[in-house]
Scaffold this active site. Structure first.
Site, PDB file in Angstrom:
ATOM      1  N   HIS A 204      11.768 -38.036 -24.575  1.00 41.82           N
ATOM      2  CA  HIS A 204      11.400 -36.962 -25.512  1.00 41.82           C
ATOM      3  C   HIS A 204      11.423 -35.564 -24.898  1.00 41.82           C
ATOM      4  CE1 HIS A 204       7.459 -37.360 -23.555  1.00 41.82           C
ATOM      5  NE2 HIS A 204       7.178 -36.159 -24.011  1.00 41.82           N
TER       6      HIS A 204
HETATM    7  C1  UD1 Z   1       4.660 -32.334 -27.113  1.00 42.62           C
HETATM    8  C2  UD1 Z   1       4.359 -31.608 -25.822  1.00 42.62           C
HETATM    9  C3  UD1 Z   1       4.877 -32.404 -24.648  1.00 42.62           C
HETATM   10  C4  UD1 Z   1       4.345 -33.817 -24.672  1.00 42.62           C
HETATM   11  C5  UD1 Z   1       4.612 -34.456 -26.017  1.00 42.62           C
HETATM   12  C6  UD1 Z   1       3.931 -35.781 -26.077  1.00 42.62           C
HETATM   13  C7  UD1 Z   1       4.355 -29.156 -25.916  1.00 42.62           C
HETATM   14  C8  UD1 Z   1       5.124 -27.945 -25.584  1.00 42.62           C
HETATM   15  N1  UD1 Z   1       5.023 -30.321 -25.773  1.00 42.62           N
HETATM   16  O1  UD1 Z   1       6.059 -32.413 -27.244  1.00 42.62           O
HETATM   17  O2  UD1 Z   1       4.465 -31.803 -23.436  1.00 42.62           O
HETATM   18  O3  UD1 Z   1       4.967 -34.557 -23.650  1.00 42.62           O
HETATM   19  O4  UD1 Z   1       4.085 -33.627 -27.065  1.00 42.62           O
HETATM   20  O5  UD1 Z   1       4.454 -36.609 -27.042  1.00 42.62           O
HETATM   21  O6  UD1 Z   1       3.202 -29.082 -26.270  1.00 42.62           O
HETATM   22  N2  UD1 Z   1       6.826 -34.315 -34.896  1.00 42.62           N
HETATM   23  C9  UD1 Z   1       6.677 -35.175 -35.942  1.00 42.62           C
HETATM   24  N3  UD1 Z   1       5.435 -35.724 -36.132  1.00 42.62           N
HETATM   25  C10 UD1 Z   1       4.375 -35.455 -35.343  1.00 42.62           C
HETATM   26  C11 UD1 Z   1       4.556 -34.558 -34.288  1.00 42.62           C
HETATM   27  C12 UD1 Z   1       5.782 -33.990 -34.067  1.00 42.62           C
HETATM   28  O7  UD1 Z   1       7.606 -35.446 -36.689  1.00 42.62           O
HETATM   29  O8  UD1 Z   1       3.273 -36.013 -35.581  1.00 42.62           O
HETATM   30  C13 UD1 Z   1       8.173 -33.735 -34.666  1.00 42.62           C
HETATM   31  C14 UD1 Z   1       8.383 -32.389 -35.348  1.00 42.62           C
HETATM   32  O9  UD1 Z   1       9.701 -32.321 -35.789  1.00 42.62           O
HETATM   33  C15 UD1 Z   1       8.182 -31.412 -34.206  1.00 42.62           C
HETATM   34  C16 UD1 Z   1       8.704 -32.183 -33.019  1.00 42.62           C
HETATM   35  O10 UD1 Z   1       8.350 -33.527 -33.263  1.00 42.62           O
HETATM   36  O11 UD1 Z   1       8.856 -30.205 -34.405  1.00 42.62           O
HETATM   37  C17 UD1 Z   1       8.146 -31.727 -31.690  1.00 42.62           C
HETATM   38  O12 UD1 Z   1       6.711 -31.740 -31.705  1.00 42.62           O
HETATM   39  P1  UD1 Z   1       5.876 -30.800 -30.708  1.00 42.62           P
HETATM   40  O13 UD1 Z   1       4.447 -31.118 -30.804  1.00 42.62           O
HETATM   41  O14 UD1 Z   1       6.278 -29.372 -30.918  1.00 42.62           O
HETATM   42  O15 UD1 Z   1       6.428 -31.163 -29.305  1.00 42.62           O
HETATM   43  P2  UD1 Z   1       6.719 -32.581 -28.654  1.00 42.62           P
HETATM   44  O16 UD1 Z   1       8.173 -32.688 -28.390  1.00 42.62           O
HETATM   45  O17 UD1 Z   1       6.049 -33.645 -29.454  1.00 42.62           O
HETATM   46  N1  UDP Z   2       2.788 -43.943 -25.917  1.00 42.08           N
HETATM   47  C1  UDP Z   2       2.441 -44.758 -26.982  1.00 42.08           C
HETATM   48  N2  UDP Z   2       3.425 -45.148 -27.847  1.00 42.08           N
HETATM   49  C2  UDP Z   2       4.723 -44.785 -27.711  1.00 42.08           C
HETATM   50  C3  UDP Z   2       5.053 -43.946 -26.613  1.00 42.08           C
HETATM   51  C4  UDP Z   2       4.062 -43.530 -25.749  1.00 42.08           C
HETATM   52  O1  UDP Z   2       1.282 -45.131 -27.128  1.00 42.08           O
HETATM   53  O2  UDP Z   2       5.554 -45.181 -28.543  1.00 42.08           O
HETATM   54  C5  UDP Z   2       1.720 -43.514 -24.989  1.00 42.08           C
HETATM   55  C6  UDP Z   2       1.981 -43.852 -23.549  1.00 42.08           C
HETATM   56  O3  UDP Z   2       1.599 -45.179 -23.264  1.00 42.08           O
HETATM   57  C7  UDP Z   2       1.135 -42.823 -22.839  1.00 42.08           C
HETATM   58  C8  UDP Z   2       1.279 -41.614 -23.728  1.00 42.08           C
HETATM   59  O4  UDP Z   2       1.675 -42.107 -25.014  1.00 42.08           O
HETATM   60  O5  UDP Z   2      -0.218 -43.226 -22.832  1.00 42.08           O
HETATM   61  C9  UDP Z   2       2.294 -40.682 -23.170  1.00 42.08           C
HETATM   62  O6  UDP Z   2       2.628 -39.753 -24.132  1.00 42.08           O
HETATM   63  P1  UDP Z   2       4.043 -39.030 -24.171  1.00 42.08           P
HETATM   64  O7  UDP Z   2       5.048 -39.806 -23.439  1.00 42.08           O
HETATM   65  O8  UDP Z   2       4.294 -38.734 -25.597  1.00 42.08           O
HETATM   66  O9  UDP Z   2       3.705 -37.644 -23.464  1.00 42.08           O
HETATM   67  P2  UDP Z   2       3.669 -37.156 -21.930  1.00 42.08           P
HETATM   68  O10 UDP Z   2       2.762 -38.040 -21.186  1.00 42.08           O
HETATM   69  O11 UDP Z   2       5.078 -37.168 -21.445  1.00 42.08           O
HETATM   70  O12 UDP Z   2       3.178 -35.755 -22.049  1.00 42.08           O
END
Ligand code: UD1
Ligand code: UDP
Length: 364
Positions: A204
């Site tokens: 991601h």
């Molecule tokens: C965010 C964090 C990242 C973290 C990740 C964990 C920032 C800058 N990034 O990235 O560090 O590793 O979360 O998963 O804070 N979306 C949905 N449903 C949701 C949430 C998001 O569809 O419930 C989609 C939307 O299109 C959104 C995109 O995901 O624009 C990105 O979401 P966003 O929270 O901006 O960043 P992440 O890539 O999730």
């Molecule tokens: N995770 C989860 N379901 C998924 C993918 C990740 O429960 O389908 C959990 C994972 O086990 C860990 C956390 O989400 O506890 C990590 O989140 P993510 O990878 O989204 O973010 P990051 O740690 O890279 O910021």
């Protein structure tokens, strides 16, 4: 003490799972505010039920947006809340935009910021998380670190030594608490897979998803991996696969929606190996004894590489497959990093009860 903790995105929820009960058991008033950065049930609600996390007292419904929009809206709503509530401190966790917004809003109100998971550094300013970590750490009055190296990073950035508390890794505490139940779920069978008979993958990070050639290399490696690859797809990744024309509809890739935390621990524990760009999964794989291949240019979780649990590879087809082959053939045992144990939340309580030194100039 009256403490408010900000959560917003998936990895934040896991970090507060052990923390809030520990604070409350110690007699502190501890509440959660959910910014709404992640909002789908499978990205948010499921973690509250899986981890029995108390219901947030406030929801700010910030949602998705550009970095400035998401951070700005979260700051505006947090500022209003914090000005009304005036807690003794605001706890922010990890490195997401909600972390940054909380740190900025509280610092401007002279409310001490406590950063849990302070001091991690990838030394890569192209990562939004690195920007968030640097700012949150500069603004924090207390730094709760997962590793000694994180403390050393903070010292190099002129953080006062007495503000740094090496509490250990809260993600590890959560794994230790929940892995026994999670392992009994046998979640892989629901995907038609057997323990030890698949690779688990997540992708991601913008450095992979926003570059078509890297995303294609990762997907190509999954398609030709020596075992089936179970790939629960993050919501930011799914539309980008289509947008970049990266095919994942091949027999070796089992696409899935994101899964809940307990299922994810079960899937990680039973996987032959993991391929990921997640921060948290590098740590969980290390705790669960599953070799991890991290597809990134760098990692702030260098300790997992040092102990031999994790291999860092660039997003290139041959490099990923070579590292995966090495992981599948390599050891499944390594030393557990220091203080990645069940006492992390307790150490946090002790650090807080030792007293929070207000930020310089905010003493009066
Ligand atoms: C965010 C964090 C990242 C973290 C990740 C964990 C920032 C800058 N990034 O990235 O560090 O590793 O979360 O998963 O804070 N979306 C949905 N449903 C949701 C949430 C998001 O569809 O419930 C989609 C939307 O299109 C959104 C995109 O995901 O624009 C990105 O979401 P966003 O929270 O901006 O960043 P992440 O890539 O999730
Ligand atoms: N995770 C989860 N379901 C998924 C993918 C990740 O429960 O389908 C959990 C994972 O086990 C860990 C956390 O989400 O506890 C990590 O989140 P993510 O990878 O989204 O973010 P990051 O740690 O890279 O910021």
């Amino acid at each position: 003490m009256r403490l408010i903790t900000v959560v917003g995105a998936r990895p934040n929820f896991i970090k507060v799972g052990p923390l809030i009960p520990a604070l409350r058991d110690a007699g502190h008033e501890a509440d959660l505010v959910h910014t709404g950065q992640h909002y789908d049930a499978i990205m948010s609600d499921v973690f509250f039920s899986d981890l029995a996390i108390p219901e947030p007292r406030w929801y700010l419904d910030v949602g998705s947006g550009t970095h400035a929009v998401q951070t700005g809206v979260a700051m505006m709503r947090l500022e209003e809340l914090l000005a009304d509530e005036r807690p003794d401190a605001l706890i922010v966790v990890g490195d997401v935009n909600s972390t940054l917004a909380g740190a900025l809003a509280a610092a401007k109100l002279h409310i001490p910021v406590i950063h849990l998971e302070a001091g991690l550094r990838s030394w890569d300013m192209s990562m939004p998380e690195e920007v968030n970590r640097l700012v949150a750490d500069q603004l924090s009055a207390m730094h709760l670190t997962p590793t000694p190296e994180a403390g050393e990073n903070l010292l190099r950035e002129n953080v006062d030594a007495e503000r740094i508390h090496f509490v250990g890794n809260i993600m590890a505490e959560s794994v230790l608490v929940h892995a026994p139940d999670a392992r009994e779920r046998g979640a892989c069978r629901r995907f038609g897979l057997e323990p030890g008979g698949y690779v688990l993958a997540t992708v991601h990070r913008p450095e992979n998803t926003d570059h078509p050639e890297r995303l294609a290399a990762v997907a190509g490696a999954f398609a030709h991996a020596p075992l089936p690859v179970l790939f629960p797809v993050h919501p930011r990744t799914r539309p980008l696969l289509a947008e970049h024309g990266v095919g994942v509809e091949t027999p070796n890739i089992r696409l899935a929606d994101p899964v809940g935390y307990l299922d994810m621990l079960s899937l990680q524990g039973d996987a032959a190996a993991i391929v990921t760009d997640s921060g948290g999964i590098q740590e969980e794989a290390c705790m669960l004894g599953t070799p991890c291949v991290t597809v990134r240019r760098n990692t702030e979780r260098g300790i997992t590489v040092e102990v031999g649990a994790n291999t860092l590879v660039p997003a290139e087809y041959d490099a990923i497959l070579a590292a995966l082959a090495g992981a599948l053939d390599g050891p499944r045992e390594w030393a557990c990093p220091k203080r990645w144990d069940e006492r992390v939340s307790q150490r946090i309580v002790e650090a807080l009860e030792g007293g929070i030194t207000p930020p310089n100039g905010c003493e009066g």
